[in-house]
Write an enzyme that holds these catalytic residues in place. Structure first.
Site, PDB file in Angstrom:
ATOM      1  N   HIS A  66       0.810  -1.210   0.000  1.00  0.00           N
ATOM      2  CA  HIS A  66       0.000   0.000   0.000  1.00  0.00           C
ATOM      3  C   HIS A  66       0.847   1.266   0.000  1.00  0.00           C
ATOM      4  O   HIS A  66       0.378   2.334   0.411  1.00  0.00           O
ATOM      5  CB  HIS A  66      -0.940  -0.002   1.214  1.00  0.00           C
ATOM      6  CG  HIS A  66      -1.905  -1.136   1.218  1.00  0.00           C
ATOM      7  ND1 HIS A  66      -2.626  -1.500   2.335  1.00  0.00           N
ATOM      8  CD2 HIS A  66      -2.271  -2.009   0.244  1.00  0.00           C
ATOM      9  CE1 HIS A  66      -3.395  -2.537   2.053  1.00  0.00           C
ATOM     10  NE2 HIS A  66      -3.185  -2.867   0.789  1.00  0.00           N
TER      11      HIS A  66
ATOM     12  N   GLU B 275      -2.979  -6.697  -9.544  1.00  0.00           N
ATOM     13  CA  GLU B 275      -1.633  -6.419  -9.040  1.00  0.00           C
ATOM     14  C   GLU B 275      -0.648  -7.363  -9.725  1.00  0.00           C
ATOM     15  O   GLU B 275      -0.887  -8.568  -9.806  1.00  0.00           O
ATOM     16  CB  GLU B 275      -1.596  -6.592  -7.510  1.00  0.00           C
ATOM     17  CG  GLU B 275      -2.568  -5.660  -6.801  1.00  0.00           C
ATOM     18  CD  GLU B 275      -2.705  -5.934  -5.319  1.00  0.00           C
ATOM     19  OE1 GLU B 275      -1.878  -6.703  -4.778  1.00  0.00           O
ATOM     20  OE2 GLU B 275      -3.636  -5.401  -4.692  1.00  0.00           O
TER      21      GLU B 275
ATOM     22  N   GLU C 283      -3.332 -13.564  -3.697  1.00  0.00           N
ATOM     23  CA  GLU C 283      -2.333 -12.501  -3.849  1.00  0.00           C
ATOM     24  C   GLU C 283      -1.138 -12.694  -2.922  1.00  0.00           C
ATOM     25  O   GLU C 283      -0.925 -11.899  -1.999  1.00  0.00           O
ATOM     26  CB  GLU C 283      -2.972 -11.130  -3.619  1.00  0.00           C
ATOM     27  CG  GLU C 283      -3.821 -10.999  -2.362  1.00  0.00           C
ATOM     28  CD  GLU C 283      -4.357  -9.586  -2.179  1.00  0.00           C
ATOM     29  OE1 GLU C 283      -3.556  -8.633  -2.236  1.00  0.00           O
ATOM     30  OE2 GLU C 283      -5.557  -9.448  -1.992  1.00  0.00           O
TER      31      GLU C 283
END
Length: 408
Positions: free
Chosen positions: A237, A267, A363
């Site tokens: 982030h 991503e 992820e």
């Protein structure tokens, strides 16, 4: 509740300014969600629920507020639902609510709570979102409404939101498509000397244009991109910077289109120029973990069980200590500043069983310190929809060294 006007009452009033907007879902969809909440109320013997979070209000009413320091609510009783909004927003909340709306003014302290009390009526057994209602707000609620029972309905509401309807899944699939669209725009913008900011802007602009084209009746808001390079890839982030790309950089592409409060994401790890051998080795290990995780997501699997198998793979490569966070999470009404369905995260301490209607990501991420060979953050992210017997991967942007080494 009395239908008050702006000119006869300065505490709260109704303001139907213009026709109702086209909502992201049908009225039947919102009615079904409210029916689910009322079933929770019946089970807990509650007379009213005061929703205060962005995710709770948006899920049950369609209205996504902008707080700017002011409180908002959706008060649900067994026969009525009403959003409560600040006068500064004018008639927009009424137009964007699939239920009634009441506006409160700033002219007297606690007009918000007067409006809440009016909508709750004589309710004495009230449900609230315990993970959102502050201690100060809870004390004021008790002073104004004087409930006999105040019960946290956030966990039960979260369980309801975790299972997506067909209409939600259709919107999430479109969001994933838009995320891919932004990803390809970013890939095209990557070049030596370009800054993270410039590249991120290309992806965000492409997504917002596509959202406007695909959802012309929606509010265009909140989509964003985190494009990170070099050391800045170490956190998932980390914000965008003005760092310029250099030969050999590890890159992290992250697109987040927001469509009517529904979050989707893409991503990917990339390199500008050929990576060194250790970087390739770590990248491939993370890709292997990603592919293992994709194969494990299926109806009947547990979040903790999926996590355990991926942990074993990383441990066998002596990389487990570099894992950054859990391996995935639920999707729906959430964002980087509101919402989270914590009961559906791929972590060691979550034993939730995957079932039809769940939408989760895979992820895995490894962060190698800057002092070591192969330094940087490696992350891949796909979104999967769990069906009755099958699982659909709705992310189409390619991953891995075969596709994402950018020749400068």
């Amino acid at each position: 509740m009395n239908q008050l006007t702006k000119f006869t009452e300065n505490e709260f009033f109704t303001f139907a300014n213009g026709e109702k907007a086209t909502m992201p879902f049908s009225q039947a969809e919102y009615d079904a969600r409210l029916a689910g909440l009322r079933a929770i109320m019946a089970e807990k013997n509650l007379e009213a629920v005061v929703l205060t979070s962005m995710q709770g209000i948006a899920y049950y009413s369609g209205f996504l507020y902008c707080a700017f320091g002011r409180p908002y609510a959706c008060v649900v009783t067994h026969d009525r639902a009403t959003t409560i909004s600040a006068n500064i927003d004018g008639g927009q909340p009424a137009r964007r609510s699939a239920c009634d709306n009441v506006v409160y003014t700033d002219w007297k302290r606690n007009n918000y709570w007067r409006a809440v009390k009016n909508c709750a009526g004589n309710a004495r057994r009230i449900g609230v979102e315990g993970d959102h209602l502050t201690l100060a707000a809870q004390n004021t609620l008790k002073d104004f409404i004087e409930p006999e029972v105040l019960e946290d309905i956030a966990p039960a509401s979260m369980l309801q939101r975790m299972v997506k309807s067909p209409a939600e899944i259709a919107l999430i699939k479109e969001g994933a498509r838009v995320a891919d669209h932004g990803g390809f725009a970013i890939r095209d913008a990557i070049k030596l000397g370009a800054t993270e900011l410039e590249i991120a802007m290309a992806g965000r602009n492409a997504m917002e244009i596509e959202i406007a084209r695909s959802f012309p009746d929606s509010e265009i808001r909140d989509s964003w991109v985190w494009f990170q390079s070099g050391l800045n890839t170490d956190g998932a982030h980390n914000p965008v910077t003005t760092r310029a790309l250099e030969m050999g950089d590890i890159l992290s592409l992250n697109t987040f289109p927001m469509v009517s409060a529904y979050y989707t994401a893409l991503e990917r790890t990339l390199f500008i120029g050929e990576p060194d051998a250790r970087s390739l080795e770590i990248w491939q290990a993370n890709v292997d973990a990603h592919e293992l995780g994709l194969s494990l997501i299926k109806p009947g699997a547990t979040c903790s069980g999926i996590c355990a198998e991926i942990n074993e793979l990383f441990a066998s490569r002596d990389l487990l200590q570099y894992r950054s966070f859990g391996y995935g999470h639920s999707f729906g009404v959430l964002s980087h500043y509101y919402g989270r369905e914590a009961g559906l995260e791929l972590r060691e301490d979550i034993d939730t069983v995957l079932e039809p209607g769940h939408v989760v990501s895979m992820e895995p991420m490894l962060t190698i310190p800057d002092t070591m060979a192969g330094a940087g953050g490696y992350r891949e992210h796909d979104i999967l929809v769990v069906g009755e017997t099958t699982v659909e991967n709705i992310t189409k942007f390619p991953y891995g060294p075969e596709h994402n080494i950018i020749c400068a």
